[in-house]
Design a protein around this motif. Sequence first.
Motif: not given
Length: 82
Positions: A23-33, A41-54
Motif C-alpha cells: 500500500n505504500a508502493s507506487m507499483c510492483v515490478v516482477n520481471l522474473s523468468d 504480484t497477486v497480493e499487490a494487485i489485490s491491494c489496488g497497486i499497479p503491477a508490471i510483470c514478465s
Amino acid sequence: MEIENDLIFVGIAEYKFMPYFYNASMCVVNLSDYEGSPMTTVEAISCGIPAICSNRASFTEIVGDKAILVNAKNEKEVKDKF
C-alpha cells in the motif's frame, strides 16, 4: 533513466507486514523468468497497486489483464511502461 534514488531496499520483511509495503508502493515490478505462482504480484494487485510483470506463462495465466505484461528481456519495452 536512473531510479536508484527512488528505490528503498528493505531486505527480508515479515509476511504480516507485506500489506503495508504494497500500500505504500507506487507499483510492483516482477520481471522474473519463472514464477511458479506469482503470489506477491497477486497480493499487490489485490491491494489496488499497479503491477508490471514478465509476459511469461505463469503471469499471463494468473494475473491476466490485471497487470501490464512486458517482455522482461526488452529493456526499452520495460522502461516505456513506466
